[in-house]
Design an enzyme around this catalytic site. Structure first.
Site, short mmCIF file in Angstrom:
data_model
loop_
_atom_site.label_atom_id
_atom_site.label_comp_id
_atom_site.label_asym_id
_atom_site.label_seq_id
_atom_site.Cartn_x
_atom_site.Cartn_y
_atom_site.Cartn_z
CG HIS A 1 48.97 39.45 40.96
ND1 HIS A 1 49.19 39.65 39.61
CD2 HIS A 1 49.37 40.60 41.57
CE1 HIS A 1 49.68 40.86 39.42
NE2 HIS A 1 49.81 41.45 40.60
CD GLU A 2 49.24 41.42 45.28
OE1 GLU A 2 50.40 41.86 45.42
OE2 GLU A 2 48.41 41.92 44.50
CG HIS B 1 54.02 41.26 42.85
ND1 HIS B 1 54.67 41.81 41.77
CD2 HIS B 1 52.72 41.63 42.74
CE1 HIS B 1 53.80 42.48 41.03
NE2 HIS B 1 52.61 42.39 41.60
CD GLU C 1 51.27 44.64 38.86
OE1 GLU C 1 50.35 43.82 39.09
OE2 GLU C 1 52.10 44.99 39.72
#
Length: 291
Positions: free
Chosen positions: A150-151, A154, A225
């Site tokens: 997930h990071e 980003h 998100e």
């Protein structure tokens, strides 16, 4: 509003105020014409210069600020590492290559019982992925991989740059409107007091409009998100990404009390109920959209 986005907004507001005060003191950026009226075109250009300068300075400071505020220990991938550090570095680098990143992010661990992680940095070449010790202790290997994916998503999505451009637009309107309102207020006092009232009113209204403008930043953060969740699912697999969110949900249901985390804009875990001042959507909604 929570403390999670506090440092990001505080840095931007302080930088914005500092630049604005300097420009107001120095004989530059004069947007009041000889007739005593505002020249709106000049003011708009002045506001854009201050607004985007402030946001890009904040972007340049983002990685350094995150390390200092969170006490991140950056791991040297070529140096000695313990088991936890080696596993985190391996996951970040493997997922970063899968995301097509040409430069590996810095990898760090910060000591905190919270189950969380964040990504930040001024560019894809100068990024940072950091995880908490609580995350490594509380979550299993698949969940940790989902969080890191997930990071990394980003970073691959260029979220920090997009956030900077959005913040620059918000800052421009904050500077523009605060000076118009401050000018109007200064017209209601004695002529000899007008310059002082105008200067003080600029600071007050700039802070007030910055808080209102942060609602736009929060809204974008929540929207982002969902994209990072989908990007994490592409990198680590949907099962691992869903497992990570479900593990976060199970963790947050056990946690009570005040949320003491920071660097909100790129953290994966939001413990409070979603609102206009939340940086993350509800975990239930994120899980539902990922399905």
């Amino acid at each position: 509003m929570g403390k999670r986005i506090f440092y990001f907004l505080l840095t931007n507001v302080l930088v914005l105020l500092t630049i604005g005060i300097i420009f107001s003191i120095l004989p530059i950026g004069n947007y009041i014409g000889n007739d005593g009226q505002i020249q709106f075109g000049t003011l708009l250009i002045f506001s854009a210069v201050i607004g985007f300068t402030g946001s890009f300075i904040s972007l340049g400071m983002s990685r350094w600020m995150a390390k200092k505020m969170m006490g991140v220990k950056v791991i040297d991938p070529n140096g000695p590492m313990n088991e936890y550090e080696r596993a985190v570095v391996e996951k970040v680098h493997r997922l970063s290559r899968a995301a097509g990143l040409m430069h590996m992010p810095e990898v760090g661990i910060y000591h905190s019982p919270e189950v969380n992680a964040f990504a930040t940095g001024p560019s894809k070449k100068r990024s940072l992925v950091a995880v908490s010790t609580g995350l490594l202790q509380e979550m299993d290997d698949d969940a940790v991989e989902g969080v890191i994916a997930h990071e990394v998503a980003h970073i691959a999505n260029g979220d920090m740059v997009t956030m900077t451009l959005l913040q620059g637009i918000v800052n421009t309107f904050v500077v523009f409107l605060s000076r118009i309102v401050a000018f109007a207020v200064s017209r209601f006092v004695k002529e000899e007091l007008a310059p002082i009232v105008h200067f003080i009113a600029i600071i007050v209204f700039q802070i007030a409009f910055s808080i209102l403008g942060s609602i736009v930043v929060y809204a974008y953060s929540r929207h982002r998100e969902y994209h990072a969740d989908r990007g994490g699912a592409d990198l680590a697999g949907k099962d691992k990404m869903r497992h990570a969110l479900e593990s976060l949900k199970a963790y947050t249901s056990r946690i009570k009390g005040e949320d003491d985390t920071s660097i909100a804009t790129l953290k994966i875990n939001n413990k409070r109920k979603s609102s206009i001042f939340s940086t993350h959507p509800d975990l239930d909604e994120r899980i539902k959209r990922l399905a």
